[in-house]
Design a protein around this motif. Structure first.
Motif, PDB file in Angstrom:
ATOM      1  N   GLY A 247     -34.475   8.167 -69.990  1.00 60.34           N
ATOM      2  CA  GLY A 247     -35.449   8.750 -69.081  1.00 60.34           C
ATOM      3  C   GLY A 247     -36.396   9.720 -69.742  1.00 60.34           C
ATOM      4  N   ALA A 248     -35.995  10.261 -70.892  1.00 56.19           N
ATOM      5  CA  ALA A 248     -36.807  11.278 -71.559  1.00 56.19           C
ATOM      6  C   ALA A 248     -37.707  10.726 -72.653  1.00 56.19           C
ATOM      7  CB  ALA A 248     -35.893  12.348 -72.168  1.00 56.19           C
ATOM      8  N   LEU A 249     -37.434   9.489 -73.100  1.00 55.96           N
ATOM      9  CA  LEU A 249     -38.161   8.942 -74.248  1.00 55.96           C
ATOM     10  C   LEU A 249     -38.951   7.714 -73.820  1.00 55.96           C
ATOM     11  CD1 LEU A 249     -35.263   9.204 -76.864  1.00 55.96           C
ATOM     12  CD2 LEU A 249     -37.128  10.831 -76.492  1.00 55.96           C
ATOM     13  N   PRO A 250     -40.269   7.826 -73.690  1.00 61.80           N
ATOM     14  CA  PRO A 250     -41.107   6.687 -73.274  1.00 61.80           C
ATOM     15  C   PRO A 250     -40.965   5.502 -74.235  1.00 61.80           C
ATOM     16  CG  PRO A 250     -42.355   8.740 -73.202  1.00 61.80           C
ATOM     17  CD  PRO A 250     -41.051   9.055 -73.888  1.00 61.80           C
ATOM     18  N   GLY A 251     -40.801   4.320 -73.657  1.00 59.98           N
ATOM     19  CA  GLY A 251     -40.728   3.114 -74.470  1.00 59.98           C
ATOM     20  C   GLY A 251     -39.369   2.832 -75.060  1.00 59.98           C
ATOM     21  N   ALA A 252     -38.385   3.726 -74.818  1.00 60.32           N
ATOM     22  CA  ALA A 252     -37.052   3.520 -75.390  1.00 60.32           C
ATOM     23  C   ALA A 252     -36.401   2.290 -74.772  1.00 60.32           C
ATOM     24  CB  ALA A 252     -36.186   4.745 -75.164  1.00 60.32           C
ATOM     25  N   ALA A 253     -35.672   1.543 -75.606  1.00 65.15           N
ATOM     26  CA  ALA A 253     -34.982   0.336 -75.145  1.00 65.15           C
ATOM     27  C   ALA A 253     -33.573   0.329 -75.701  1.00 65.15           C
ATOM     28  CB  ALA A 253     -35.734  -0.914 -75.597  1.00 65.15           C
ATOM     29  N   LEU A 254     -32.639  -0.192 -74.907  1.00 66.77           N
ATOM     30  CA  LEU A 254     -31.264  -0.269 -75.363  1.00 66.77           C
ATOM     31  C   LEU A 254     -31.156  -1.131 -76.614  1.00 66.77           C
ATOM     32  CD1 LEU A 254     -29.284  -0.683 -72.005  1.00 66.77           C
ATOM     33  CD2 LEU A 254     -29.158   1.253 -73.596  1.00 66.77           C
ATOM     34  N   GLY A 255     -30.281  -0.673 -77.526  1.00 67.28           N
ATOM     35  CA  GLY A 255     -30.038  -1.433 -78.738  1.00 67.28           C
ATOM     36  C   GLY A 255     -29.040  -2.541 -78.495  1.00 67.28           C
ATOM     37  N   GLU A 256     -28.366  -2.979 -79.560  1.00 63.19           N
ATOM     38  CA  GLU A 256     -27.442  -4.105 -79.435  1.00 63.19           C
ATOM     39  C   GLU A 256     -26.161  -3.718 -78.701  1.00 63.19           C
ATOM     40  OE1 GLU A 256     -26.806  -5.649 -83.321  1.00 63.19           O
ATOM     41  OE2 GLU A 256     -28.857  -6.411 -83.534  1.00 63.19           O
ATOM     42  N   ASP A 257     -25.883  -2.434 -78.637  1.00 64.54           N
ATOM     43  CA  ASP A 257     -24.733  -1.990 -77.862  1.00 64.54           C
ATOM     44  C   ASP A 257     -25.197  -0.932 -76.867  1.00 64.54           C
ATOM     45  OD1 ASP A 257     -24.581   0.745 -79.058  1.00 64.54           O
ATOM     46  OD2 ASP A 257     -24.113  -0.391 -80.879  1.00 64.54           O
ATOM     47  N   GLU A 258     -24.304  -0.496 -76.018  1.00 64.59           N
ATOM     48  CA  GLU A 258     -24.672   0.414 -74.942  1.00 64.59           C
ATOM     49  C   GLU A 258     -24.808   1.859 -75.399  1.00 64.59           C
ATOM     50  OE1 GLU A 258     -21.885  -0.077 -71.827  1.00 64.59           O
ATOM     51  OE2 GLU A 258     -22.571  -2.095 -71.284  1.00 64.59           O
ATOM     52  N   LEU A 259     -24.571   2.123 -76.672  1.00 58.49           N
ATOM     53  CA  LEU A 259     -24.617   3.497 -77.175  1.00 58.49           C
ATOM     54  C   LEU A 259     -25.807   3.744 -78.093  1.00 58.49           C
ATOM     55  CD1 LEU A 259     -20.824   4.150 -77.938  1.00 58.49           C
ATOM     56  CD2 LEU A 259     -22.170   4.980 -75.995  1.00 58.49           C
ATOM     57  N   SER A 260     -26.730   2.817 -78.198  1.00 65.03           N
ATOM     58  CA  SER A 260     -27.877   3.007 -79.097  1.00 65.03           C
ATOM     59  C   SER A 260     -29.187   2.714 -78.371  1.00 65.03           C
ATOM     60  CB  SER A 260     -27.753   2.119 -80.338  1.00 65.03           C
ATOM     61  OG  SER A 260     -27.759   0.749 -79.983  1.00 65.03           O
ATOM     62  N   LEU A 261     -30.237   3.365 -78.869  1.00 67.06           N
ATOM     63  CA  LEU A 261     -31.581   3.191 -78.316  1.00 67.06           C
ATOM     64  C   LEU A 261     -32.566   2.932 -79.451  1.00 67.06           C
ATOM     65  CD1 LEU A 261     -32.091   6.061 -75.687  1.00 67.06           C
ATOM     66  CD2 LEU A 261     -31.744   3.628 -75.234  1.00 67.06           C
ATOM     67  N   ARG A 262     -33.538   2.061 -79.186  1.00 65.25           N
ATOM     68  CA  ARG A 262     -34.677   1.860 -80.082  1.00 65.25           C
ATOM     69  C   ARG A 262     -35.874   2.592 -79.483  1.00 65.25           C
ATOM     70  NH1 ARG A 262     -35.058  -3.154 -83.227  1.00 65.25           N
ATOM     71  NH2 ARG A 262     -37.219  -3.195 -82.522  1.00 65.25           N
ATOM     72  N   VAL A 263     -36.414   3.542 -80.249  1.00 71.44           N
ATOM     73  CA  VAL A 263     -37.532   4.351 -79.766  1.00 71.44           C
ATOM     74  C   VAL A 263     -38.751   4.074 -80.638  1.00 71.44           C
ATOM     75  CG1 VAL A 263     -38.340   6.679 -79.242  1.00 71.44           C
ATOM     76  CG2 VAL A 263     -35.904   6.138 -79.066  1.00 71.44           C
ATOM     77  N   PRO A 264     -39.852   3.587 -80.076  1.00 68.14           N
ATOM     78  CA  PRO A 264     -41.052   3.336 -80.897  1.00 68.14           C
ATOM     79  C   PRO A 264     -41.469   4.591 -81.645  1.00 68.14           C
ATOM     80  CG  PRO A 264     -41.324   2.438 -78.689  1.00 68.14           C
ATOM     81  CD  PRO A 264     -40.075   3.271 -78.648  1.00 68.14           C
ATOM     82  N   SER A 265     -41.757   4.463 -82.950  1.00 64.64           N
ATOM     83  CA  SER A 265     -42.152   5.616 -83.773  1.00 64.64           C
ATOM     84  C   SER A 265     -42.765   5.116 -85.062  1.00 64.64           C
ATOM     85  CB  SER A 265     -40.927   6.484 -84.087  1.00 64.64           C
ATOM     86  OG  SER A 265     -41.254   7.499 -85.013  1.00 64.64           O
ATOM     87  N   ASP A 266     -43.725   5.893 -85.588  1.00 64.31           N
ATOM     88  CA  ASP A 266     -44.286   5.543 -86.899  1.00 64.31           C
ATOM     89  C   ASP A 266     -43.487   6.147 -88.037  1.00 64.31           C
ATOM     90  OD1 ASP A 266     -44.931   8.228 -86.824  1.00 64.31           O
ATOM     91  OD2 ASP A 266     -47.107   7.939 -86.841  1.00 64.31           O
ATOM     92  N   GLY A 267     -42.447   6.914 -87.715  1.00 61.69           N
ATOM     93  CA  GLY A 267     -41.609   7.508 -88.746  1.00 61.69           C
ATOM     94  C   GLY A 267     -42.206   8.737 -89.394  1.00 61.69           C
TER      95      GLY A 267
END
Length: 313
Positions: A247-267
């Motif tokens: 809810g706090a990170l725009p564009g975040a998507a669940l990873g391959e398991d329920e404990l990880s998130l992919r967050v768009p970023s240029d690093g």
């Protein structure tokens, strides 16, 4: 401001009605590795030939090692070394004889030429091989000898045109280490390569040339951030933390398991700082983190529309 090792402004070159270089500007700092990438026919080799006085430009201004290649070609040649795509080694001579011959061509004198040959054989781990004809050398040994021959005149700037083409991975890494040591000693390297990994590993700055123009320039990290698809992978200890982070990170998507998130970023530093500020404000603990950015292959494909580097001409 320190004078660059290589500088060009508005560099132009055409062959008939084909424009090869179309107003190229570049600046290479002393004691760094500058890598020029581009598809076949982009103008890379033409640029190297102009900067090393082998051919003339149609327009533009240049300085190489503090000299004008047009007005002071002999001074430029005395300050540079050039290692081309194809070995300049004489197969009929031993390694030591090849180096001594280069010393004679540089007018070092017989005694100094032989001393310099022995120093370079030691430096490139070719002492034993130096007594044997170059025809018996492996590909990696030949390229090391070729680079050693370039160093006989103690150049301040070296142009390396595909120095590791055809080498096995171990020999390629040996050459990389030799190149790094040269730069650590203050030498400037202008590198063209068809291996994107090589540019990624070695270059302080990279420029992409296409259709006679520089279409991008920067560090490897800066170029990678130009391409969409980068993300930060966050792993949390509890599902509740994941739900809060989503809810706090725009564009975040669940990873391959329920404990990880992919967050768009240029690093980049700023985006990472913002990311962790958001997490800290909500007291969300991150267990693991990894940054994933596009590689230079992605950069090359996106910028030039080609899916691979072709051998240079």
């Amino acid at each position: 401001m320190t004078e660059p090792a290589i500088a060009a402004t508005g560099l132009r070159k055409s062959f008939g009605d084909k424009v090869v270089l179309d107003g190229v500007d570049l600046r290479v700092a002393k004691g760094t590795i500058f890598s020029l990438l581009g598809p076949n026919g982009a103008g890379k080799t033409t640029m190297v030939k102009i900067l090393s006085t082998l051919i003339s430009a149609d327009g533009g201004q240049m300085r190489v090692a503090g000299h004008d290649p047009v007005r002071e070609p002999d001074d430029v040649r005395a300050a540079i070394g050039v290692t081309g795509q194809y070995s300049a080694v004489d197969n009929l001579l031993t390694g030591r004889e090849n180096l001594a011959l280069m010393g004679d061509l540089h007018h070092l004198g017989r005694a100094k030429s032989r001393r310099r040959a022995d120093e370079l054989l030691e430096r490139f781990d070719l002492v034993e091989a130096g007594r044997k004809p170059a025809s018996t050398y492996s590909g990696g040994m030949r390229r090391r000898l070729d680079l050693a021959m370039t160093l006989v005149g103690d150049p301040a700037v070296i142009f390396l045109d595909e120095p590791t083409t055809g080498l096995d991975p171990r020999s390629r890494r040996t050459m990389w280490q030799a190149i790094r040591e040269l730069v650590a000693g203050g030498v400037t390297i202008f590198l063209t390569t068809q291996y994107l990994e090589e540019a990624d590993q070695l270059a302080d700055r990279i420029a992409v040339l296409d259709h006679g123009r520089l279409i991008a320039e920067g560090t490897a990290a800066e170029l990678k951030r130009l391409i969409p698809g980068g993300h930060v992978l966050l792993r949390f200890a509890e599902p509740a933390a994941v739900a809060t982070a989503v809810g706090a990170l725009p564009g975040a998507a669940l990873g391959e398991d329920e404990l990880s998130l992919r967050v768009p970023s240029d690093g980049g530093v700023r985006s990472m700082r913002d990311l962790f500020a958001r997490l800290d404000a909500l007291s969300i603990e991150v267990e693991e983190m990894s940054v994933h950015t596009p590689d230079l292959d992605d950069v090359f494909l996106t910028l030039t529309g080609r899916n691979e580097m072709e051998p240079q001409r």
